[in-house]
Structure formats: structure tokens, C-alpha cells
Motif scaffolding. Sequence first.
Motif, PDB file in Angstrom:
ATOM      1  N   MET A   1       9.881-116.287 -29.080  1.00  0.00           N
ATOM      2  CA  MET A   1       8.911-115.234 -29.316  1.00  0.00           C
ATOM      3  C   MET A   1       7.522-115.676 -28.881  1.00  0.00           C
ATOM      4  N   LEU A   2       6.754-114.740 -28.378  1.00  0.00           N
ATOM      5  CA  LEU A   2       5.404-115.058 -27.933  1.00  0.00           C
ATOM      6  C   LEU A   2       4.497-115.473 -29.079  1.00  0.00           C
ATOM      7  N   VAL A   3       4.751-114.951 -30.281  1.00  0.00           N
ATOM      8  CA  VAL A   3       3.906-115.309 -31.423  1.00  0.00           C
ATOM      9  C   VAL A   3       4.024-116.799 -31.734  1.00  0.00           C
ATOM     10  N   ASP A   4       5.131-117.429 -31.364  1.00  0.00           N
ATOM     11  CA  ASP A   4       5.307-118.863 -31.593  1.00  0.00           C
ATOM     12  C   ASP A   4       4.313-119.693 -30.788  1.00  0.00           C
ATOM     13  N   GLN A   5       3.736-119.097 -29.748  1.00  0.00           N
ATOM     14  CA  GLN A   5       2.765-119.797 -28.914  1.00  0.00           C
ATOM     15  C   GLN A   5       1.358-119.767 -29.518  1.00  0.00           C
ATOM     16  N   LEU A   6       1.200-119.018 -30.610  1.00  0.00           N
ATOM     17  CA  LEU A   6      -0.101-118.889 -31.247  1.00  0.00           C
ATOM     18  C   LEU A   6      -0.164-119.729 -32.513  1.00  0.00           C
ATOM     19  N   ASP A   7      -1.355-120.255 -32.792  1.00  0.00           N
ATOM     20  CA  ASP A   7      -1.536-120.974 -34.049  1.00  0.00           C
ATOM     21  C   ASP A   7      -2.198-120.043 -35.068  1.00  0.00           C
ATOM     22  N   ASP A   8      -2.423-120.561 -36.269  1.00  0.00           N
ATOM     23  CA  ASP A   8      -2.994-119.738 -37.339  1.00  0.00           C
ATOM     24  C   ASP A   8      -4.386-119.209 -36.997  1.00  0.00           C
ATOM     25  N   ILE A   9      -5.168-119.980 -36.257  1.00  0.00           N
ATOM     26  CA  ILE A   9      -6.510-119.529 -35.871  1.00  0.00           C
ATOM     27  C   ILE A   9      -6.424-118.363 -34.891  1.00  0.00           C
ATOM     28  N   ASP A  10      -5.497-118.459 -33.924  1.00  0.00           N
ATOM     29  CA  ASP A  10      -5.296-117.349 -32.987  1.00  0.00           C
ATOM     30  C   ASP A  10      -4.912-116.079 -33.738  1.00  0.00           C
ATOM     31  N   LEU A  11      -3.998-116.198 -34.690  1.00  0.00           N
ATOM     32  CA  LEU A  11      -3.560-115.038 -35.465  1.00  0.00           C
ATOM     33  C   LEU A  11      -4.714-114.455 -36.276  1.00  0.00           C
ATOM     34  N   LYS A  12      -5.550-115.322 -36.812  1.00  0.00           N
ATOM     35  CA  LYS A  12      -6.702-114.869 -37.578  1.00  0.00           C
ATOM     36  C   LYS A  12      -7.679-114.112 -36.669  1.00  0.00           C
ATOM     37  N   ILE A  13      -7.891-114.618 -35.467  1.00  0.00           N
ATOM     38  CA  ILE A  13      -8.759-113.938 -34.494  1.00  0.00           C
ATOM     39  C   ILE A  13      -8.221-112.536 -34.207  1.00  0.00           C
ATOM     40  N   LEU A  14      -6.919-112.428 -33.986  1.00  0.00           N
ATOM     41  CA  LEU A  14      -6.319-111.125 -33.703  1.00  0.00           C
ATOM     42  C   LEU A  14      -6.496-110.163 -34.875  1.00  0.00           C
ATOM     43  N   ARG A  15      -6.266-110.642 -36.086  1.00  0.00           N
ATOM     44  CA  ARG A  15      -6.429-109.780 -37.266  1.00  0.00           C
ATOM     45  C   ARG A  15      -7.869-109.291 -37.403  1.00  0.00           C
ATOM     46  N   ILE A  16      -8.810-110.197 -37.231  1.00  0.00           N
ATOM     47  CA  ILE A  16     -10.235-109.852 -37.393  1.00  0.00           C
ATOM     48  C   ILE A  16     -10.682-108.878 -36.314  1.00  0.00           C
ATOM     49  N   LEU A  17     -10.336-109.150 -35.056  1.00  0.00           N
ATOM     50  CA  LEU A  17     -10.765-108.271 -33.960  1.00  0.00           C
ATOM     51  C   LEU A  17     -10.103-106.901 -34.029  1.00  0.00           C
ATOM     52  N   GLN A  18      -8.899-106.853 -34.600  1.00  0.00           N
ATOM     53  CA  GLN A  18      -8.226-105.571 -34.761  1.00  0.00           C
ATOM     54  C   GLN A  18      -8.984-104.681 -35.750  1.00  0.00           C
ATOM     55  N   LYS A  19      -9.628-105.290 -36.721  1.00  0.00           N
ATOM     56  CA  LYS A  19     -10.400-104.529 -37.704  1.00  0.00           C
ATOM     57  C   LYS A  19     -11.803-104.204 -37.191  1.00  0.00           C
ATOM     58  N   ASP A  20     -12.370-105.113 -36.401  1.00  0.00           N
ATOM     59  CA  ASP A  20     -13.726-104.900 -35.875  1.00  0.00           C
ATOM     60  C   ASP A  20     -13.886-105.639 -34.554  1.00  0.00           C
ATOM     61  N   SER A  21     -13.620-104.931 -33.466  1.00  0.00           N
ATOM     62  CA  SER A  21     -13.709-105.559 -32.144  1.00  0.00           C
ATOM     63  C   SER A  21     -15.136-105.633 -31.633  1.00  0.00           C
ATOM     64  N   ASN A  22     -16.070-105.150 -32.430  1.00  0.00           N
ATOM     65  CA  ASN A  22     -17.469-105.129 -32.031  1.00  0.00           C
ATOM     66  C   ASN A  22     -18.225-106.402 -32.441  1.00  0.00           C
ATOM     67  N   LEU A  23     -17.520-107.331 -33.049  1.00  0.00           N
ATOM     68  CA  LEU A  23     -18.161-108.578 -33.481  1.00  0.00           C
ATOM     69  C   LEU A  23     -18.630-109.397 -32.280  1.00  0.00           C
ATOM     70  N   THR A  24     -19.744-110.069 -32.442  1.00  0.00           N
ATOM     71  CA  THR A  24     -20.176-111.020 -31.420  1.00  0.00           C
ATOM     72  C   THR A  24     -19.333-112.277 -31.566  1.00  0.00           C
ATOM     73  N   VAL A  25     -19.353-113.104 -30.562  1.00  0.00           N
ATOM     74  CA  VAL A  25     -18.615-114.372 -30.634  1.00  0.00           C
ATOM     75  C   VAL A  25     -19.130-115.212 -31.802  1.00  0.00           C
ATOM     76  N   LYS A  26     -20.432-115.192 -32.005  1.00  0.00           N
ATOM     77  CA  LYS A  26     -21.029-115.962 -33.105  1.00  0.00           C
ATOM     78  C   LYS A  26     -20.520-115.455 -34.460  1.00  0.00           C
ATOM     79  N   GLU A  27     -20.447-114.145 -34.637  1.00  0.00           N
ATOM     80  CA  GLU A  27     -19.948-113.575 -35.890  1.00  0.00           C
ATOM     81  C   GLU A  27     -18.464-113.892 -36.090  1.00  0.00           C
ATOM     82  N   LEU A  28     -17.697-113.781 -35.018  1.00  0.00           N
ATOM     83  CA  LEU A  28     -16.274-114.107 -35.088  1.00  0.00           C
ATOM     84  C   LEU A  28     -16.079-115.575 -35.424  1.00  0.00           C
ATOM     85  N   ALA A  29     -16.848-116.432 -34.789  1.00  0.00           N
ATOM     86  CA  ALA A  29     -16.757-117.880 -35.037  1.00  0.00           C
ATOM     87  C   ALA A  29     -17.024-118.200 -36.502  1.00  0.00           C
TER      88      ALA A  29
END
Length: 159
Positions: A1-29
Amino acid sequence: MLVDQLDDIDLKILRILQKDSNLTVKELAAKIHLSPSPTFERQKRLEREGYIKRYTAVVDSEKVGNQICVLCNIRLKQHTKEYIEGFVQAIEKIDAITECYDTSGDYDFLAKVYAKDMHSYHLFLLNTLGKIHSVGNIHSTFIMSQVKDVGGVFIGDKK
């Protein structure tokens, strides 16, 4: 599965951006407790590898004049390659249909349609869907109220 190629941080990034894709990189970081540079690189890799398809704004349908939303179950006259391809090509050109799925069961396709009112939807059925040669039957389900819309996909934890 492709999800196996992602770590917990990648998954967290996806969850956060799905809720608010307007975040700056600094805010996401800040939300993932990483510095901006590796956050930016991870986000770009997720985009490049197709985990993030696009960024979009969620528009209020009623504020732009669409008072009703309808789920149309559509059955084709025949299940030939010609009918299916013709139907798909026609659907792709219809702006009022915002989503369409090839389904199993009693119907062949499920389409999500927005319309100004019942009269407009009726005209849409007659003048748009009704004119697609391959359409045999349409069953309309009118959305009375929205119970849940997360605007994205479920992203589970890695196990």
C-alpha cells in the motif's frame, strides 16, 4: 500500500492540510513541530507523489444560488463500451454535476448535482441528462440537510 511509504509526520501533514490548505509553511511547521524547511520539502514531496491532488476553496452552495443538492442514480440503457464512454464524456462537460461515480448495484452511476431550485433541476433533467443518449433511468434523491461533510478522505493511523 502507498500509505506504508508515509511516516506519522507525513500523515499528520495530510490531515492538517485537508482541514486548512491555506496554512503557510511556517504555520504548518509549527503544528507538526518541525522547522519550515523540512516541512516544505515534505509537503512538496506529497504533492509530487500525488498524495495531494490539488488545493481548493470550499464554496457555500447556497450563497452562490444553489438551493438544492441532488444525488442522481443513473442507469444506462445498455452496458456497452460505446454507451459507457459516451455517458462519461457527456458528464465531464456538465458543470452542474460536481461529482460522478461509476457504481455497482441497481444503478450504474451516482452523480451529485447542484441546482437553483426544483424548477431548474426539472429543466436540467429534461434538457441535459435527458438528452444523453445512453441514459435509461434516473432516480433522484434530494438532500434535505447535510449531516456531515469533512471535505476530504479518512486518513487512519499507521499500524
